[in-house]
Design a protein around this motif. Structure first.
Motif, PDB file in Angstrom:
ATOM      1  N   TYR A  89      13.177   7.114   1.046  1.00 27.73           N
ATOM      2  CA  TYR A  89      12.287   7.230  -0.132  1.00 27.73           C
ATOM      3  C   TYR A  89      12.715   8.260  -1.226  1.00 27.73           C
ATOM      4  CZ  TYR A  89      10.307  11.524   1.389  1.00 27.73           C
ATOM      5  OH  TYR A  89       9.903  13.109   1.903  1.00 27.73           O
ATOM      6  N   LEU A 107       5.887   6.732  -0.699  1.00 28.29           N
ATOM      7  CA  LEU A 107       6.061   5.442  -1.067  1.00 28.29           C
ATOM      8  C   LEU A 107       4.801   4.870  -1.628  1.00 28.29           C
ATOM      9  CD1 LEU A 107       8.059   4.454   2.307  1.00 28.29           C
ATOM     10  CD2 LEU A 107       9.025   4.070  -0.077  1.00 28.29           C
ATOM     11  N   LEU A 164      10.732   1.886  -6.699  1.00 28.26           N
ATOM     12  CA  LEU A 164      11.065   0.847  -5.178  1.00 28.26           C
ATOM     13  C   LEU A 164      12.006  -0.192  -5.540  1.00 28.26           C
ATOM     14  CD1 LEU A 164       7.218   0.776  -3.732  1.00 28.26           C
ATOM     15  CD2 LEU A 164       8.898   2.463  -3.363  1.00 28.26           C
ATOM     16  N   GLN A 182      12.412  -2.251  -0.128  1.00 28.84           N
ATOM     17  CA  GLN A 182      11.206  -1.349   0.025  1.00 28.84           C
ATOM     18  C   GLN A 182       9.911  -1.972  -0.281  1.00 28.84           C
ATOM     19  OE1 GLN A 182      12.771   1.979  -2.551  1.00 28.84           O
ATOM     20  NE2 GLN A 182      12.976   3.419  -0.832  1.00 28.84           N
ATOM     21  N   VAL A 228      15.494   1.418   4.832  1.00 26.10           N
ATOM     22  CA  VAL A 228      14.899   1.468   3.368  1.00 26.10           C
ATOM     23  C   VAL A 228      13.882   2.485   3.450  1.00 26.10           C
ATOM     24  CG1 VAL A 228      15.948  -0.914   2.981  1.00 26.10           C
ATOM     25  CG2 VAL A 228      13.611  -0.611   3.346  1.00 26.10           C
ATOM     26  N   ILE A 229      13.081   2.602   4.419  1.00 24.67           N
ATOM     27  CA  ILE A 229      11.911   3.219   4.431  1.00 24.67           C
ATOM     28  C   ILE A 229      12.315   4.669   4.483  1.00 24.67           C
ATOM     29  CG2 ILE A 229       9.644   3.887   5.523  1.00 24.67           C
ATOM     30  CD1 ILE A 229       9.913   1.364   3.988  1.00 24.67           C
TER      31      ILE A 229
END
Length: 213
Positions: free
Chosen positions: A188, A22, A194, A198, A184-185
């Motif tokens: 990835y 991320l 993103l 995110q 949402v994390i």
């Protein structure tokens, strides 16, 4: 600008690999040249990229990711020397152990180590061990990244423990804003931008890390 940043901790389950991926995408979208190396024997990040490209062979790759073997010390030194000549930010997803070969070279050469944490006792104890061992190699700049933090149903004793932990870690390095527990994390990607959810989840923490460069 040439910076080498390690994502490292010896406690599993803190989101080391997902945070590295991320952050790589976040840096890319901020206009920084990014290279990612996967030094973990499980190669989770590299395999994630390979699965995504297998499903989307025509996708534009935003940043490079490749495996980094630490078994051959001379070869690893050559790789590090090469990395130091290139422009941009190098992120290394480190093994979840300190027993792998020649990790001292990476900790010695790195500019910064990002240490994902949670606030449970096992993770804090493991992080304490990690800090002691790494600091024997180099007095490296440490950034602690609280990740997958549940922001609801916190008991008073849990909140007090968190405050005490932040205070202690703050004397050792920088504790950045937390990344909340969120689906949402977990989902990835290494090839897709993103999404707004995110970005909202990570931007305060990641901007604080960038400030340390």
């Amino acid at each position: 600008m040439n910076e080498m940043i390690l994502f490292s901790n010896i406690k599993g389950g803190v989101g080391k690999t997902s945070c590295c991926a991320l952050f790589a995408q976040y840096l890319h979208e901020k206009g920084y040249p990014v290279t990612v190396l996967d030094a973990d024997i499980q190669a989770s990040l590299l395999r994630h990229r390979e699965r995504e490209l297998s499903a989307n062979p025509d996708a534009n790759v935003p940043w490079a990711v490749s495996a980094l073997s630490t078994t051959d010390r001379k070869a690893l030194l050559r790789v590090i020397d090469s990395l130091r000549t290139q422009e941009g930010i190098v992120l290394i997803d480190m093994p979840g152990t300190l027993n792998a070969s020649n990790l001292d070279l990476l900790y010695t050469m790195a500019d910064l180590a990002v240490v994902p944490i949670s606030y449970d006792f096992d993770t804090i104890d493991a992080t304490g061990i990690f800090i002691k061992v790494v600091r024997k190699v180099k007095d490296i700049k440490l950034v602690f990244l609280p990740n997958r933090i549940n922001s609801t149903e916190n008991r008073a004793d849990e909140l007090k423990q968190r405050e005490e932990t932040v205070k202690i870690l703050g004397k050792i390095g920088r504790v950045v804003p937390r990344i909340k527990q969120s689906v949402v994390i977990k989902r990835y990607s290494t090839i897709s931008p993103l999404d707004k959810f995110q970005r909202a989840a990570v931007e305060h923490a990641f901007d604080a890390i960038i400030e340390q460069l």
